[in-house]
Design a protein around this motif. Structure first.
Motif: not given
Length: 75
Positions: A37-46, A63-75
């Motif tokens: 993998r290139s490792g660019n996925g999160l940076a690109l999406h951000s 301790a483990g676990g991950t939360e990814v939150r994506i927020v985008a304006p409507k419209g």
């Protein structure tokens, strides 16, 4: 690892998507992508989200676990 997906917008001016799992988490000091993998996925999406006025956050306690939150304006 198990995971959950939450989405919501209702009357809010934005769409929010939260993905949560209970896996091993992401090491904050790691900059090495997975093999093959290139490792660019999160940076690109951000970057793409920022271009439309949105953002991406990642929370991964030691301790483990991950939360990814994506927020985008409507419209």
């Amino acid at each position: 690892a198990d995971g959950t997906l939450h989405e919501g917008c209702g009357d809010a001016p934005e769409l929010a998507l939260t993905i949560v799992d209970n896996g091993v988490g992401i090491d904050a000091g790691s900059s090495n992508p997975l093999p093959g993998r290139s490792g660019n996925g999160l940076a690109l999406h951000s970057t793409l989200l920022a271009m439309v006025g949105g953002y991406l956050t990642i929370t991964s306690p030691q301790a483990g676990g991950t939360e990814v939150r994506i927020v985008a304006p409507k419209g």
